[in-house]
Design a protein around this motif. Sequence first.
Motif, PDB file in Angstrom:
ATOM      1  N   GLU A   1      96.506  40.001  54.372  1.00 22.98           N
ATOM      2  CA  GLU A   1      97.111  41.329  54.274  1.00 22.98           C
ATOM      3  C   GLU A   1      98.631  41.233  54.239  1.00 22.98           C
ATOM      4  O   GLU A   1      99.306  42.002  53.534  1.00 22.98           O
ATOM      5  CB  GLU A   1      96.634  42.196  55.437  1.00 22.98           C
ATOM      6  CG  GLU A   1      95.156  42.581  55.320  1.00 22.98           C
ATOM      7  CD  GLU A   1      94.617  43.257  56.565  1.00 22.98           C
ATOM      8  OE1 GLU A   1      95.373  43.340  57.569  1.00 22.98           O
ATOM      9  OE2 GLU A   1      93.453  43.692  56.554  1.00 22.98           O
ATOM     10  N   ALA A   2      99.192  40.265  54.981  1.00 22.08           N
ATOM     11  CA  ALA A   2     100.636  40.052  54.934  1.00 22.08           C
ATOM     12  C   ALA A   2     101.080  39.603  53.543  1.00 22.08           C
ATOM     13  O   ALA A   2     102.137  40.028  53.035  1.00 22.08           O
ATOM     14  CB  ALA A   2     101.039  39.017  55.986  1.00 22.08           C
ATOM     15  N   LYS A   3     100.273  38.748  52.899  1.00 18.22           N
ATOM     16  CA  LYS A   3     100.590  38.295  51.545  1.00 18.22           C
ATOM     17  C   LYS A   3     100.495  39.468  50.551  1.00 18.22           C
ATOM     18  O   LYS A   3     101.299  39.579  49.624  1.00 18.22           O
ATOM     19  CB  LYS A   3      99.629  37.177  51.131  1.00 18.22           C
ATOM     20  CG  LYS A   3      99.824  35.866  51.899  1.00 18.22           C
ATOM     21  CD  LYS A   3     101.174  35.244  51.565  1.00 18.22           C
ATOM     22  CE  LYS A   3     101.369  33.905  52.265  1.00 18.22           C
ATOM     23  NZ  LYS A   3     102.706  33.319  51.989  1.00 18.22           N
TER      24      LYS A   3
ATOM     25  N   ARG B   1      91.992  36.610  62.045  1.00 21.36           N
ATOM     26  CA  ARG B   1      93.385  36.181  61.942  1.00 21.36           C
ATOM     27  C   ARG B   1      93.754  35.838  60.489  1.00 21.36           C
ATOM     28  O   ARG B   1      94.836  36.178  60.007  1.00 21.36           O
ATOM     29  CB  ARG B   1      93.621  34.962  62.848  1.00 21.36           C
ATOM     30  CG  ARG B   1      93.812  35.320  64.330  1.00 21.36           C
ATOM     31  CD  ARG B   1      94.352  34.132  65.110  1.00 21.36           C
ATOM     32  NE  ARG B   1      93.411  33.025  65.134  1.00 21.36           N
ATOM     33  CZ  ARG B   1      92.447  32.874  66.039  1.00 21.36           C
ATOM     34  NH1 ARG B   1      92.319  33.774  67.012  1.00 21.36           N
ATOM     35  NH2 ARG B   1      91.644  31.827  66.001  1.00 21.36           N
ATOM     36  N   ASN B   2      92.828  35.184  59.802  1.00 19.12           N
ATOM     37  CA  ASN B   2      93.092  34.808  58.407  1.00 19.12           C
ATOM     38  C   ASN B   2      93.137  36.037  57.481  1.00 19.12           C
ATOM     39  O   ASN B   2      93.899  36.072  56.513  1.00 19.12           O
ATOM     40  CB  ASN B   2      92.059  33.803  57.919  1.00 19.12           C
ATOM     41  CG  ASN B   2      92.220  32.448  58.592  1.00 19.12           C
ATOM     42  OD1 ASN B   2      93.315  32.126  59.070  1.00 19.12           O
ATOM     43  ND2 ASN B   2      91.160  31.664  58.656  1.00 19.12           N
ATOM     44  N   PHE B   3      92.322  37.023  57.762  1.00 19.23           N
ATOM     45  CA  PHE B   3      92.387  38.265  56.993  1.00 19.23           C
ATOM     46  C   PHE B   3      93.745  38.940  57.187  1.00 19.23           C
ATOM     47  O   PHE B   3      94.312  39.507  56.242  1.00 19.23           O
ATOM     48  CB  PHE B   3      91.252  39.214  57.400  1.00 19.23           C
ATOM     49  CG  PHE B   3      90.022  39.092  56.550  1.00 19.23           C
ATOM     50  CD1 PHE B   3      89.921  39.771  55.355  1.00 19.23           C
ATOM     51  CD2 PHE B   3      88.965  38.292  56.937  1.00 19.23           C
ATOM     52  CE1 PHE B   3      88.789  39.671  54.561  1.00 19.23           C
ATOM     53  CE2 PHE B   3      87.828  38.175  56.166  1.00 19.23           C
ATOM     54  CZ  PHE B   3      87.737  38.862  54.964  1.00 19.23           C
ATOM     55  N   GLU B   4      94.266  38.897  58.409  1.00 20.17           N
ATOM     56  CA  GLU B   4      95.578  39.483  58.661  1.00 20.17           C
ATOM     57  C   GLU B   4      96.670  38.746  57.897  1.00 20.17           C
ATOM     58  O   GLU B   4      97.623  39.363  57.393  1.00 20.17           O
ATOM     59  CB  GLU B   4      95.865  39.462  60.163  1.00 20.17           C
ATOM     60  CG  GLU B   4      95.010  40.464  60.945  1.00 20.17           C
ATOM     61  CD  GLU B   4      95.139  40.293  62.450  1.00 20.17           C
ATOM     62  OE1 GLU B   4      95.941  39.419  62.878  1.00 20.17           O
ATOM     63  OE2 GLU B   4      94.446  41.024  63.181  1.00 20.17           O
ATOM     64  N   LEU B   5      96.527  37.426  57.752  1.00 16.39           N
ATOM     65  CA  LEU B   5      97.496  36.657  56.965  1.00 16.39           C
ATOM     66  C   LEU B   5      97.431  37.064  55.488  1.00 16.39           C
ATOM     67  O   LEU B   5      98.462  37.168  54.809  1.00 16.39           O
ATOM     68  CB  LEU B   5      97.210  35.155  57.107  1.00 16.39           C
ATOM     69  CG  LEU B   5      97.479  34.549  58.489  1.00 16.39           C
ATOM     70  CD1 LEU B   5      97.021  33.084  58.517  1.00 16.39           C
ATOM     71  CD2 LEU B   5      98.967  34.632  58.825  1.00 16.39           C
TER      72      LEU B   5
END
Length: 1031
Positions: free
Chosen positions: A229-231, A223-227
């Motif tokens: 990637e959003a940044k 989940r944190n990796f996806e955040l």
Amino acid sequence: MATWIRKLKKPQQLSESPLFLEDPDFEDFWYHELMKNKYFETFPGHASLIKFAAINIDEILISDDDQVFYLLLESLGASELYCQFKSRQYKKLSKILLLLLQEIGVFFTVPKQQMSKSSTYNPPDEIVDFFIDFLLHILEEIHRIHPDFIVSVEGSIEVLRDKLGFLLNFLGDTPCLHPSEVNPLIHIESVLNEFGSFLYSFFFVRNQVLAPRMDWGLSDLLRNFELVEAKIKEHCILVSNMPSCTTRKTAVVSLFIVDSLLDDLTHLLNHKADQIVGVNDQIVTLHEELILLRSSLTDITLQQLPQLEELLIQTTDIAYEIEYVINSFPPVWYLTLRLPQFMDKIKCIMMGIKETKKNIDTSIVEVENYPTEQVSSQEKGPLILEDIVVGFDNKETEIAEQLVTGREHLQIISIFGMPGVGKTTLAKKLYNNPSVIHHFDKRAWCVVSQTYNKRNIFADILRSVKDHDKETIMQMDDESLVEALYKSLIKWRYLIVVDDIWDVNSWNDFGRYFPDDKNGSRILFTTRHKEVGLKASHHSVGNELPILSDVECWELLQRKVFQKKHCPQELIDIGKQIATNCQGLPLAVVVIAAVLEKFEMKEHLWHKVATSLSSIIYEDPNKFSNILELSYKHLPMHLKPCFLSFGAIEEDEEISVKELTCGWVGEGFIKKEEGKSSEDVAYEYLVDLIDRSLVQVAKRTSLGRVKTCNVHDLLHDMCLRIGEQQNFLKEFKSFRCPKVFYWSDEDFNISALTQLKRLVNVRYMVIPCIVPTMERFHKLEFLYVKNGKEVEIPYFLLEMVNLRHMIFKGYSRFSKSCIRRATKDEIFKINNLLSISNLKISNKMEGEILRCSPNLRKLKCSLEEFQDLSFLNRLESLRLTFPPNYVKHLISLPLNLRKLTLASFYMSWEQAKIIGRLPNLVILKLQEGSFEGNQWNTTEGEFQQLKVLKLSSVLDTEWNASSDPFPRLEQLVLKYCNLEKIPSSFCDIPMLQMIEVHYCKQSVVESAMQIQEEQRDMGNEELQVIISSYT
């Protein structure tokens, strides 16, 4: 005390590796003693993982401030503790190892300061880069160990591995190089710290590992990796709208890089469509836009319009940027983000092209007529071997007399003068002067330069004066090399040319190894500084080489531009002005003449050159450098990056033409032409640079093709200066360059392997060993393995469809996996290899493996058993080396052979006839061998196309030739041969141009002189005879 303990020392400099970690004794202790320790291992392979982590920390992440880690390692290796190991008292050991684990934990977070041992400072993104490498290495080792408790979460770990790989590639992409208020690097560091903490807590702390707890931790991480990637997405959108967000300027104007990119996109669409689902249409559109851009720019390159050069640079830069992203195989969401940005940049360039063309009135722009196509060497014929020299006649006579007369003691003769004045050219004329050749028993040439390698100097000399091949010499240790050199010179009258020596300290370093037998031996210096020769010896003789007069400059300019023709009347006055403006420097005259050669013979075009030279002479203190720079400015754009690449080579270094041209191909500097290989086109580019007097020929093949080359010191300085100004060399040498990878054997380590993993687009590679990661380099074209020991060729190398050249410095042989597949009659994919060098073939099965390489043009191999090589019907060059006592006489050879070299041979009469009937054979070299019955009988009808025949160290042989042997022979070379004479029928060969006899019997020398005399009687005045004798 164990060997590994004795090696351990208190760290004076933390750049030193803890060698005991990889010592075999330590390996034995670690795996057979420690892994049995119930106080230590939480899961099978735990000890192995910790050792692996320690080695990786040493290779990649050592910090100058973290000495505790080393001090713990020192405690681990203490001698008193070793005694406790021997008595199996493990309690204290366990405490130290637990402390070691705690200290390792600090390395599982992104360091806040420089931690690479290789340099004193790394930018933040590179530090993160190193840290991701470290985590990936740990993941790979965990996957190798494969403990049972990770089976249920292996899919999540694989996803995380892919996400780490994406972050690694993002750090090298253009948006990451530009700041924004999002600052993705902070978010990347945060998630990496979290992941490092996860790895440490589950795999390096002595707690029971619970699979559910690991699953929860991985879910949070994903989940944190996806955040993050959003940044990254938010950052890329922000910086794409900033004017400053442009690709790094390379100033490498080569539109052929766009051609290479178009090939990449085509390959992606046709063969990897499953990886781009969702963006296929965008990539098709990108491909079409690039074709349109390439077409729009073609006219610009032909017209050589300086106003549009910036657009060409922008095009090259965007091609590099797209290529980096496409070949990094990022996730589709990232391609969805970046592809529109690429399209916007291409549209901006297209608008610039249209606007610029609109502002140029092509009807009144006079375009200088540069040739649009290169003239091949076949069309031009062989290059002139002898330099055109003006003004040196008296000096040559004077120095030649100094060399062959005067003192009996060893004497130093020096030629000194300013750079570019012609010192080396004159030295070459003296070296090949007939009276000098006749006077000295042995001659050798070496180059010293500002930075020199004494071992290489001695090796160069030894190869010239002794019949040793390069491999044999390079295997000698320093003491043996010096001894061999001394023994090869003592008692002989010798001449050693020491070219480009800068100071007397260099001579003092290696000069003492040259014996003085009071027999008239000479050392010939070329140097910029008069005092070098004077300080080297009290009895030295100095010869200053002055600059040319205006009259001599004009004579040289005419001879260079017009050869044997006359200068048109309307160009004489302006030509004399140009010659005068060259300020007496022969190199400047030669380079400017090469520029004029490319122009039409029109007065107004010559006036432009004269005007440029005049402004340099009167306004610029660095006038000579800037005179030479004119030649670069007038180069066609496709030759500029090729020329600048010489700046990446050491000063005065000779480079193999194959290495050079394959490097150009790998970089994308070479245009694809129908019906020609890229290497052939690259060779034509090199010939063009030689014709323009920007590159010097160092060595030629027997047929006159360029074998090695270099550039003059002043031109090398110019390459460095322009390359630095245009940011060319930084990009050319950068390890992030996607196409070329060079790593020396001295520092090939985990960091090098990390670089290798990143370069999925590499085309040209020089490494000291074969590594498994090479399997993914589907675009690799040129591989040079600088191995010392024998290596195995894995089967995947033979199935790489783009690999064309496979060269090994030491010997190689096919791996066991290759042989097993051949034994089982498994079919190898047909490859496109054109050359293989230094291959050992031990049996018929290994020879059969070559059937997967039907396109081979060049093969160097060692045969230990009879082989049928006739199936290699495209083979043109073959070198065969045989083991001692080889008894299989007959070898089936390809009929297309043009060059054949046999070393350590024993040739039967039947084999000699097979070779003689090869219909296309042009060059034959026989080295260190003998003939059946000590006779070689050549009969009529054999060797019909042979032009070059070289015999070296051929044992007792009577050579009998028919009345019509070798009808097209041009060159005969005999070296250390125990022959009685050259057959008298050589008097009747009409095309004979050269006979060389080196250290053979006097009867052979006499027969050569007799052939020369009879040839002259028949009108052949061109035949030269060169003799090197023992007396």
